[in-house]
Each structure stands twice: as C-alpha cells, then as structure tokens.
Design an enzyme around this catalytic site. Structure first.
Site, mmCIF file in Angstrom:
data_model
loop_
_atom_site.group_PDB
_atom_site.id
_atom_site.type_symbol
_atom_site.label_atom_id
_atom_site.label_comp_id
_atom_site.label_asym_id
_atom_site.label_seq_id
_atom_site.Cartn_x
_atom_site.Cartn_y
_atom_site.Cartn_z
ATOM 1 N N ARG A 222 56.201 42.516 33.163
ATOM 2 C CA ARG A 222 56.033 41.486 34.179
ATOM 3 C C ARG A 222 55.316 42.105 35.377
ATOM 4 O O ARG A 222 55.560 43.265 35.730
ATOM 5 C CB ARG A 222 57.389 40.922 34.631
ATOM 6 C CG ARG A 222 58.005 39.901 33.696
ATOM 7 C CD ARG A 222 57.198 38.596 33.637
ATOM 8 N NE ARG A 222 57.789 37.598 32.759
ATOM 9 C CZ ARG A 222 57.420 37.393 31.488
ATOM 10 N NH1 ARG A 222 56.479 38.125 30.931
ATOM 11 N NH2 ARG A 222 57.990 36.430 30.780
ATOM 12 N N HIS A 270 47.498 37.780 30.207
ATOM 13 C CA HIS A 270 48.847 37.576 29.650
ATOM 14 C C HIS A 270 48.782 37.201 28.162
ATOM 15 O O HIS A 270 49.237 36.132 27.735
ATOM 16 C CB HIS A 270 49.598 36.498 30.449
ATOM 17 C CG HIS A 270 51.089 36.579 30.275
ATOM 18 N ND1 HIS A 270 51.980 36.482 31.324
ATOM 19 C CD2 HIS A 270 51.858 36.762 29.175
ATOM 20 C CE1 HIS A 270 53.217 36.591 30.881
ATOM 21 N NE2 HIS A 270 53.160 36.765 29.559
HETATM 22 P P1 NDP Z 1 64.805 42.903 25.907
HETATM 23 O O1 NDP Z 1 65.755 42.165 26.772
HETATM 24 O O2 NDP Z 1 65.076 42.981 24.454
HETATM 25 O O3 NDP Z 1 64.633 44.391 26.441
HETATM 26 C C1 NDP Z 1 64.598 44.701 27.780
HETATM 27 C C2 NDP Z 1 64.660 46.209 27.919
HETATM 28 O O4 NDP Z 1 64.561 46.523 29.317
HETATM 29 C C3 NDP Z 1 65.981 46.785 27.416
HETATM 30 O O5 NDP Z 1 65.739 47.989 26.765
HETATM 31 C C4 NDP Z 1 66.753 47.016 28.708
HETATM 32 O O6 NDP Z 1 67.712 48.072 28.627
HETATM 33 C C5 NDP Z 1 65.635 47.406 29.641
HETATM 34 N N1 NDP Z 1 66.024 47.193 31.032
HETATM 35 C C6 NDP Z 1 66.309 46.049 31.671
HETATM 36 N N2 NDP Z 1 66.651 46.261 32.951
HETATM 37 C C7 NDP Z 1 66.594 47.599 33.126
HETATM 38 C C8 NDP Z 1 66.848 48.447 34.225
HETATM 39 N N3 NDP Z 1 67.232 47.973 35.405
HETATM 40 N N4 NDP Z 1 66.718 49.774 34.030
HETATM 41 C C9 NDP Z 1 66.323 50.273 32.834
HETATM 42 N N5 NDP Z 1 66.065 49.515 31.759
HETATM 43 C C10 NDP Z 1 66.198 48.199 31.905
HETATM 44 O O7 NDP Z 1 63.372 42.244 26.174
HETATM 45 P P2 NDP Z 1 62.105 42.230 25.206
HETATM 46 O O8 NDP Z 1 61.876 43.602 24.708
HETATM 47 O O9 NDP Z 1 62.212 41.140 24.229
HETATM 48 O O10 NDP Z 1 60.956 41.814 26.250
HETATM 49 C C11 NDP Z 1 60.689 42.607 27.376
HETATM 50 C C12 NDP Z 1 59.821 41.863 28.363
HETATM 51 O O11 NDP Z 1 58.476 41.793 27.896
HETATM 52 C C13 NDP Z 1 60.169 40.396 28.583
HETATM 53 O O12 NDP Z 1 61.282 40.251 29.446
HETATM 54 C C14 NDP Z 1 58.899 39.866 29.200
HETATM 55 O O13 NDP Z 1 58.945 40.051 30.602
HETATM 56 C C15 NDP Z 1 57.811 40.754 28.612
HETATM 57 N N6 NDP Z 1 56.945 40.035 27.671
HETATM 58 C C16 NDP Z 1 55.593 40.011 27.931
HETATM 59 C C17 NDP Z 1 54.742 39.382 27.063
HETATM 60 C C18 NDP Z 1 53.268 39.434 27.267
HETATM 61 O O14 NDP Z 1 52.519 38.766 26.533
HETATM 62 N N7 NDP Z 1 52.783 40.213 28.212
HETATM 63 C C19 NDP Z 1 55.223 38.681 25.863
HETATM 64 C C20 NDP Z 1 56.653 38.813 25.669
HETATM 65 C C21 NDP Z 1 57.465 39.461 26.556
HETATM 66 P P3 NDP Z 1 68.950 48.000 27.593
HETATM 67 O O15 NDP Z 1 68.330 48.116 26.229
HETATM 68 O O16 NDP Z 1 69.765 49.180 27.937
HETATM 69 O O17 NDP Z 1 69.612 46.668 27.830
HETATM 70 C C1 OXD Z 2 57.289 36.021 27.177
HETATM 71 C C2 OXD Z 2 55.935 36.010 27.660
HETATM 72 O O1 OXD Z 2 58.164 36.379 27.938
HETATM 73 O O2 OXD Z 2 55.093 35.364 27.062
HETATM 74 O O3 OXD Z 2 57.501 35.678 26.004
HETATM 75 O O4 OXD Z 2 55.627 36.683 28.641
#
Ligand code: NDP
Ligand code: OXD
Length: 307
Positions: A222, A270
């Site tokens: 993000r 994006h």
């Molecule tokens: P998940 O919720 O599965 O994973 C999030 C990860 O971030 C976890 O490993 C979590 O740790 C870690 N995390 C969260 N907060 C913290 C913190 N404060 N400190 C350290 N680690 C942290 O999400 P996804 O993998 O499914 O997706 C990740 C992000 O990718 C989405 O939220 C979205 O913003 C972005 N995205 C972007 C897209 C694009 O096209 N650019 C498409 C899809 C998603 P833990 O494992 O320990 O909980």
């Molecule tokens: C998602 C994205 O969060 O598209 O799936 O960014």
C-alpha cells in the site's frame, strides 16, 4: 441473497458467482433488490452508506486482499464479520511482479531503460542471484509465497512479519530490531504489507536510510507505507538506486507527482495482482457455506490489527 458491488466487469463477476454459488440469488444495483432480504455483501470500494443500507447482513466480503478502505467506512458495523480474499489467484501474479522488480535492478534493466534515451551501448556487470539479498516486508498469503518463490530462484531471502511463524527457506524476522536488521541487509526491498495504523509511514527517511547503498525498493503493498519525498531524496543523493512502485497514497497517482518523471522510478497503476472473478467467487461461496455450517471463514479480518 448476495449483493454484488463489482469493481469492474459486472457481468463476468455475476457469472462467476452464479457458477460458484448456484444456491444463492446474486443481485446488483440494477436489480433494485429488497435490501432487507440481502444477507451477504461482496464488493470493492463501496461508496459510503452502501453497506449500511442493508439491515440484515451476515457478512461482508472484500473483493481484494487489503481491507483498509473498508475499515474507513463508518457504516460498516464493527459487529459484522469482514472477510478478505486469501490469495485467490493473486499470489502467482505477485510472484511475477516481484521477480520483475528484482530483475529490474539485479540485471540492470533500470540502467538500460535510461541508456536507450542516449543511444548508449554499454553492458553493465549484473549481480549474481546468490549475492542479491532480498528483504520481504509482510509474509502473509502473498508475501509468504513471494519470499518462498524467490528463495527457490536462489536469492538469499529474509522476511519480516508481525507474529506469525517462520517461513521455510526464509530468514524470518519480527519486531523493530528485526526490521532494522532486514533493512540493513536488503539489496532489493519488496514491501507487501497491509495498510494499518502500525504500517502507515513505516518506510520513512530513517528506515529507507538503513538500506545498503545502491539498494532498490519495490512497493506492492500500500502506498501510504512509503514516504515518496524521502525516497526521491535518497535516490537523488545516490544512496538508493531506484524504485518500482505499484501503489500510492493517492490513486490514480496525480499527474503532478514527481514520481512519474523521475528517471529512476518506474510507476505501474496498481496492477501487481488483479482480483480474478472465478477463484474469488469460489472462495467466497465456500466461505458462505462455512458460515452457514457454523464454521470459521478463511480470511476473517482481525479488526484489532487492521488486517
Ligand atoms: P496478509 O494479511 O495475508 O499478510 C499480511 C502480512 O503483513 C503478514 O505477514 C503480517 O504478519 C504482516 N504484517 C502486518 N502488520 C505488520 C506489522 N505491523 N509488522 C510486521 N508485519 C506486519 O495479506 P496478503 O499477503 O494477502 O496481502 C498483503 C497486502 O498486499 C494487502 O493488504 C494489500 O494491501 C496488498 N495487495 C496489493 C495488490 C496490488 O495489486 N498491488 C493486490 C493484492 C494485495 P503476520 O503474518 O505475523 O500476521
Ligand atoms: C487488493 C488490491 O488488496 O487489489 O486486493 O490491492
């Protein structure tokens, strides 16, 4: 009844839901449904007030992995389960984008993209994969698979997560010290974190300065995690090599943003991982069956952590 507020391509989304959940009636705004009869909402970027207009919802499904925009909606009751997509075909796309971002720097494609404007024929000496240290911020459904895939290609990979278990083949770090360690040892930094109160502004000037000289930054999570002015300052000062950015605090990225014009920054709109209607509808249909059976849904958002 499930109300669908599709991001785009409504017909394809409707067809995907009808195929995945023939037992449900799928409606959209065009159907002018009885709002009291709607039990499930599935959508992306719903306007304020839309979700609150359904008085008898049992669950809200985000047609995406990140739910930051949903959590900003004042009409989304905290009592209502909010469920996100878990992979649903996005991890594969994220791996492709991450690999592109790594190769952009490792194999000097960033330099060649600049050199073509000067018609300059000059081969750079690429780094070997084994000597290109990758740091992945976020080891969740997407980051975890990205980290494993890159490790499989022979890159030394470290990853950072909040509290989850170590990922096989990936040096897994946590906490503030873990973040500092990962940053200091990342030749390419890949950010795949959700937007939460803890991650917003994480990659500020101090954090980015910890990266080794010549490091590249790839942001796929993000945009509000990364300070663009700090990033450009460090690139111009010669500390960072450049950036590949897919996400921005304001999207579409405004035309006046200097990120568009910086020769060392590649902007994509994006697109790192698109939401795919068919696997997404199948996952949501399966979750609705679980909810009806009294079982926990996969991808239930923990409101206290913001993801
Ligand atoms: P998940 O919720 O599965 O994973 C999030 C990860 O971030 C976890 O490993 C979590 O740790 C870690 N995390 C969260 N907060 C913290 C913190 N404060 N400190 C350290 N680690 C942290 O999400 P996804 O993998 O499914 O997706 C990740 C992000 O990718 C989405 O939220 C979205 O913003 C972005 N995205 C972007 C897209 C694009 O096209 N650019 C498409 C899809 C998603 P833990 O494992 O320990 O909980
Ligand atoms: C998602 C994205 O969060 O598209 O799936 O960014």
């Amino acid at each position: 009844m499930l109300y669908l507020h599709a991001p785009a391509g409504e017909e394809r989304w409707c067809a995907a839901f009808r195929a995945a959940a023939p037992e449900l009636r799928i409606v959209t705004a065009a159907d002018r449904p009885d709002r009291a009869a709607v039990r499930y909402f599935a959508g992306w970027a719903p306007p304020a007030g839309l979700i609150g207009s359904f008085p008898n919802l049992r669950a809200v499904f985000a047609l995406g992995a990140g739910v930051d925009k949903f959590l900003q909606l004042s009409d989304l009751s905290p009592a209502l389960p909010l469920i996100r997509l878990v992979d649903a075909g996005m991890a594969r796309q994220m791996i492709e984008y991450a690999l592109f971002g790594v190769l952009w720097f490792q194999r000097d494609f960033d330099s060649y993209a600049e050199a073509r404007h000067r018609a300059e024929w000059r081969a750079e000496t690429a780094w070997a994969a084994e000597r290109t240290r990758i740091g992945v911020l976020g080891l969740g459904a997407l980051g975890g698979q990205v980290a494993r895939a890159l490790a499989g290609f022979g890159y030394p990979v470290a990853g950072w997560r909040r509290s989850g278990p170590p990922v096989e083949g990936v040096r897994t770090l946590t906490g503030t010290d873990g973040l500092a360690e990962l940053l200091a040892e990342s030749d390419v930094l890949l950010a795949l974190l959700p937007s939460t109160p803890d991650t917003r502004g994480l990659l500020d000037a101090a954090a980015l300065s910890r990266l080794p000289k010549g490091a590249g930054v790839v942001n796929m999570g993000r945009g509000d995690q990364l300070d663009p002015a700090a990033l450009l300052g460090l690139i111009d000062a010669g500390h960072l090599r450049g950036a590949v950015l897919d996400v921005f605090a304001a999207e579409p990225l405004p035309a006046e943003s200097p990120l568009w014009r910086h020769p060392r920054v590649l902007v994509t709109p994006h697109v790192a991982a698109a939401t795919l209607p068919e696997p997404s509808a199948r996952q949501i249909a399966e979750n609705i069956r679980r909810i009806k059976a009294g079982q926990p849904a996969a991808g239930l958002v923990d409101r206290s952590c913001g993801y």
